[in-house]
Every structure is written in C-alpha cells, then in structure tokens.
Design a protein around this motif. Sequence first.
Motif, PDB file in Angstrom:
ATOM      1  N   ASN A   1      21.182  18.825   3.255  1.00  0.00           N
ATOM      2  CA  ASN A   1      22.453  19.490   4.167  1.00  0.00           C
ATOM      3  C   ASN A   1      22.277  20.673   4.981  1.00  0.00           C
ATOM      4  O   ASN A   1      22.754  20.645   6.042  1.00  0.00           O
ATOM      5  CB  ASN A   1      23.797  19.516   3.105  1.00  0.00           C
ATOM      6  CG  ASN A   1      24.277  18.074   2.677  1.00  0.00           C
ATOM      7  OD1 ASN A   1      23.876  17.096   3.511  1.00  0.00           O
ATOM      8  ND2 ASN A   1      25.109  18.125   1.727  1.00  0.00           N
ATOM      9  N   LEU A   2      21.851  21.667   4.198  1.00  0.00           N
ATOM     10  CA  LEU A   2      21.495  23.070   4.874  1.00  0.00           C
ATOM     11  C   LEU A   2      20.686  22.741   6.234  1.00  0.00           C
ATOM     12  O   LEU A   2      20.916  23.644   6.835  1.00  0.00           O
ATOM     13  CB  LEU A   2      20.776  23.845   3.603  1.00  0.00           C
ATOM     14  CG  LEU A   2      20.580  25.349   4.331  1.00  0.00           C
ATOM     15  CD1 LEU A   2      21.942  25.983   4.452  1.00  0.00           C
ATOM     16  CD2 LEU A   2      19.739  26.125   3.294  1.00  0.00           C
ATOM     17  N   ILE A   3      19.429  22.077   5.882  1.00  0.00           N
ATOM     18  CA  ILE A   3      18.823  22.055   7.042  1.00  0.00           C
ATOM     19  C   ILE A   3      19.619  21.050   8.362  1.00  0.00           C
ATOM     20  O   ILE A   3      19.522  21.532   9.394  1.00  0.00           O
ATOM     21  CB  ILE A   3      17.390  21.135   6.548  1.00  0.00           C
ATOM     22  CG1 ILE A   3      16.819  21.947   5.468  1.00  0.00           C
ATOM     23  CG2 ILE A   3      16.603  20.778   7.895  1.00  0.00           C
ATOM     24  CD1 ILE A   3      16.249  23.246   6.164  1.00  0.00           C
ATOM     25  N   VAL A   4      20.265  20.051   7.878  1.00  0.00           N
ATOM     26  CA  VAL A   4      20.697  19.212   8.789  1.00  0.00           C
ATOM     27  C   VAL A   4      21.952  19.937   9.635  1.00  0.00           C
ATOM     28  O   VAL A   4      22.042  19.975  10.858  1.00  0.00           O
ATOM     29  CB  VAL A   4      21.246  18.028   8.071  1.00  0.00           C
ATOM     30  CG1 VAL A   4      22.063  17.055   9.368  1.00  0.00           C
ATOM     31  CG2 VAL A   4      20.347  17.093   7.534  1.00  0.00           C
ATOM     32  N   ASN A   5      22.639  20.526   8.832  1.00  0.00           N
ATOM     33  CA  ASN A   5      23.595  21.633   9.314  1.00  0.00           C
ATOM     34  C   ASN A   5      23.205  22.564  10.194  1.00  0.00           C
ATOM     35  O   ASN A   5      23.788  22.791  11.128  1.00  0.00           O
ATOM     36  CB  ASN A   5      24.481  22.040   8.183  1.00  0.00           C
ATOM     37  CG  ASN A   5      25.358  21.397   7.409  1.00  0.00           C
ATOM     38  OD1 ASN A   5      25.670  20.032   7.940  1.00  0.00           O
ATOM     39  ND2 ASN A   5      25.700  21.796   6.469  1.00  0.00           N
ATOM     40  N   PHE A   6      21.983  23.018   9.924  1.00  0.00           N
ATOM     41  CA  PHE A   6      21.403  24.096  10.803  1.00  0.00           C
ATOM     42  C   PHE A   6      20.950  23.456  12.261  1.00  0.00           C
ATOM     43  O   PHE A   6      21.376  24.156  13.140  1.00  0.00           O
ATOM     44  CB  PHE A   6      20.176  24.757  10.179  1.00  0.00           C
ATOM     45  CG  PHE A   6      19.316  25.754  10.832  1.00  0.00           C
ATOM     46  CD1 PHE A   6      20.096  27.027  10.989  1.00  0.00           C
ATOM     47  CD2 PHE A   6      18.128  25.047  11.651  1.00  0.00           C
ATOM     48  CE1 PHE A   6      19.163  28.040  11.901  1.00  0.00           C
ATOM     49  CE2 PHE A   6      17.563  26.035  12.416  1.00  0.00           C
ATOM     50  CZ  PHE A   6      17.957  27.420  12.518  1.00  0.00           C
ATOM     51  N   MET A   7      20.410  22.484  12.038  1.00  0.00           N
ATOM     52  CA  MET A   7      19.899  21.827  13.369  1.00  0.00           C
ATOM     53  C   MET A   7      21.181  21.465  14.246  1.00  0.00           C
ATOM     54  O   MET A   7      20.972  21.211  15.503  1.00  0.00           O
ATOM     55  CB  MET A   7      19.212  20.696  12.893  1.00  0.00           C
ATOM     56  CG  MET A   7      17.530  20.891  12.692  1.00  0.00           C
ATOM     57  SD  MET A   7      16.385  19.547  12.624  1.00  0.00           S
ATOM     58  CE  MET A   7      16.699  19.139  10.892  1.00  0.00           C
ATOM     59  N   GLU A   8      22.046  20.903  13.526  1.00  0.00           N
ATOM     60  CA  GLU A   8      23.444  20.401  14.284  1.00  0.00           C
ATOM     61  C   GLU A   8      24.192  21.683  15.085  1.00  0.00           C
ATOM     62  O   GLU A   8      24.527  21.437  15.975  1.00  0.00           O
ATOM     63  CB  GLU A   8      24.426  19.905  13.261  1.00  0.00           C
ATOM     64  CG  GLU A   8      24.179  18.626  12.954  1.00  0.00           C
ATOM     65  CD  GLU A   8      24.305  17.453  13.612  1.00  0.00           C
ATOM     66  OE1 GLU A   8      24.588  17.466  14.837  1.00  0.00           O
ATOM     67  OE2 GLU A   8      24.318  16.250  13.177  1.00  0.00           O
ATOM     68  N   ASP A   9      24.053  22.737  14.280  1.00  0.00           N
ATOM     69  CA  ASP A   9      24.934  23.899  14.748  1.00  0.00           C
ATOM     70  C   ASP A   9      24.169  25.108  15.566  1.00  0.00           C
ATOM     71  O   ASP A   9      24.916  26.114  16.109  1.00  0.00           O
ATOM     72  CB  ASP A   9      26.003  24.519  13.851  1.00  0.00           C
ATOM     73  CG  ASP A   9      26.849  23.350  12.995  1.00  0.00           C
ATOM     74  OD1 ASP A   9      27.189  22.573  14.165  1.00  0.00           O
ATOM     75  OD2 ASP A   9      27.016  23.336  11.843  1.00  0.00           O
ATOM     76  N   SER A  10      22.889  25.275  15.092  1.00  0.00           N
ATOM     77  CA  SER A  10      22.220  26.610  15.435  1.00  0.00           C
ATOM     78  C   SER A  10      21.974  26.608  16.755  1.00  0.00           C
ATOM     79  O   SER A  10      21.394  25.620  17.554  1.00  0.00           O
ATOM     80  CB  SER A  10      21.068  26.625  14.493  1.00  0.00           C
ATOM     81  OG  SER A  10      20.238  28.085  14.771  1.00  0.00           O
ATOM     82  N   LYS A  11      21.959  27.692  17.393  1.00  0.00           N
ATOM     83  CA  LYS A  11      21.524  27.878  18.738  1.00  0.00           C
ATOM     84  C   LYS A  11      19.988  28.450  18.914  1.00  0.00           C
ATOM     85  O   LYS A  11      19.533  28.602  19.807  1.00  0.00           O
ATOM     86  CB  LYS A  11      22.337  28.846  19.333  1.00  0.00           C
ATOM     87  CG  LYS A  11      23.867  28.518  19.543  1.00  0.00           C
ATOM     88  CD  LYS A  11      24.285  26.927  20.652  1.00  0.00           C
ATOM     89  CE  LYS A  11      25.717  26.870  20.512  1.00  0.00           C
ATOM     90  NZ  LYS A  11      25.817  25.728  21.287  1.00  0.00           N
TER      91      LYS A  11
END
Length: 303
Positions: free
Chosen positions: A267-277
């Motif tokens: 989840n940490l990785i997926v969330n990062f890719m979804e939201d990170s600029k």
Amino acid sequence: MRTTIVIPTFNRFDKLILTLESINNQTYNDFSVVVMDDGSSSDTISKYALLKPNLNYSLTIYYQVNGGASEAINNAISTVEDGLIILIDDDIILSENTIEKHVSHHTKLKNTLLSGPAFVDKKAMSTDVEKYKVFMEETWMKKTNKETQAFKISFENFLITTANMSFSKETFEKIGGFDTTLRDGYDFEFGLRALEKNIESYYDKSISVIHNDRITLRYYAKRQKCYIDSKKKIFLTNPNYKILLKNEYLIHIPFIKKIIYYILRLNLIVNFMEDSKILLILPINFRYKLYGSTIAALSLKEN
C-alpha cells in the motif's frame, strides 16, 4: 430500421444520467432505450424518476435481482421484439452520430456483429496515471495495424467490447446470448461463439465512444484482474477455446518477478505512485513501465 439501445446498470446513477443525456442529441432519432437495473440500491433506484423529463426519446427501465451484467443484457434483450440492438455500458458518452453509424453498418451488412472502441476522455485525464492509460489505449490501437477504419474480426485479429456493440436480435439468438456464468470477459466469449457460428463480425475504429472513467492504479488493476479471471475461466472450462487462447491466460510468474510484484503491491508504494509528484522528474518511459508493472502486480495477486 427498428432500433433499441440496451444499457445494463448497477449503482451508477450519476454516470448513467450522463450516458442517457448523450443519447439526446443523436443525428438518428428513430430508436428507444431499455435500461436493465441489476439490483441497485434503493437510493439509486429512487433517483430514476428524475430521468424521463430530461430526455426526448422513449426510455423503459426494468429491474432484476443482482445477477451480473451478462444476465442483465440477456434479460433486457428478451423484452425487445426484433430489430437492431445497440449495446452500451452505463458509463458511456456517445458522439452525436454513434447510433447513425451503427444503423448504417447494419443496413449494408445485415445479420452481422459490430463493435467499436470505447476510450477514456483524453481531455479529462489529468493525473500521470490517467495519461498512462491514454498512452496504453493509443498504443493498443496502433497494434491493430490496420489502415482502414473498419475491418473484419477474426481469431487472429480479435477486438470486441460490449461497451460499444450492435447486432440484430436474430443474430443475438443465433449466437445464444451472453454467458451468465461470466461476470467479465463475456464480450470476448460472445464474440468467439459468433465466429464459430460463421457470423461475420466487424470492428470499426470510426465508431468510437467515451468511457466516463477516472483512472487509478488500483482501479485499472481491478479491471485487469476481472478480465484475466474471466478469460482463465473460459480457457479452463471450454476445451474448444484452448487453441484460440494459446495459453495466454495461464500465467507463470518467475520467482524474482514475484518478489518485485510483492514490493510493488504494498500500500505504501501504490499510494506513493498515485499521489507523489516526485515521480514526474523521472523519464516518462520509466514511469510508464513502473505503472504497468504495478498494475500487473496488483491484478495478478491471486493468480
């Protein structure tokens, strides 16, 4: 030509109303619309009263206990006496000449099956993941390697979707309807049976519609997983299709890739890719490969 637009729906009133409104301004207007509600919540159903005053065509809404889209399609078509059936999803936005093009095809080529592409709205795609989806759709269309807009579907060049499909009721009955044991991939299976029964089937790129979708990695992966599971079910339960599918859906993942996929689905990785600029500083090819691998990791989790 007597024409009926059939739309299966489930708990998507906000999208369905946009679909129905897009049908309002068609260049061809001799048609009616049948919506089959597949067991939506009472809150969704209570909103249907808002629909008819805003529409300039005949709309009939039927209800069934939840049984899946394929069952909803079959039941909706059973209410239609004869003529042309145009089948679309409940999140589709039609172009003004979509119905006219379907009717024109069947006027020239009677008792055939026709499908066209359903793309996301490029103008509405704002996130990097959504732009990746647009890129994948455009890449996929280029792989059809066809100069002409319309071409005959074959086992070697198989493109089909119920999001944008038409056929006569006679053709539908000859094929045998949609497989109600499939919750996804039923369009694929329906098209294969059409070819087996020597029903001429066509794909026309010019008859494109818009999928009213917003894309995330998890959503994309969920759709992919449903499709893979359904194709795998077709492969395992229908011996006649084993040669056609060529082991495509019996997927073997090497050990090293399993480890990579395990990391990518955290989840940490997926969330990062979804939201990170931050990812935007990376080359686009690398980002897109990363998104593709993450979608594969999530969609193959239980396969």
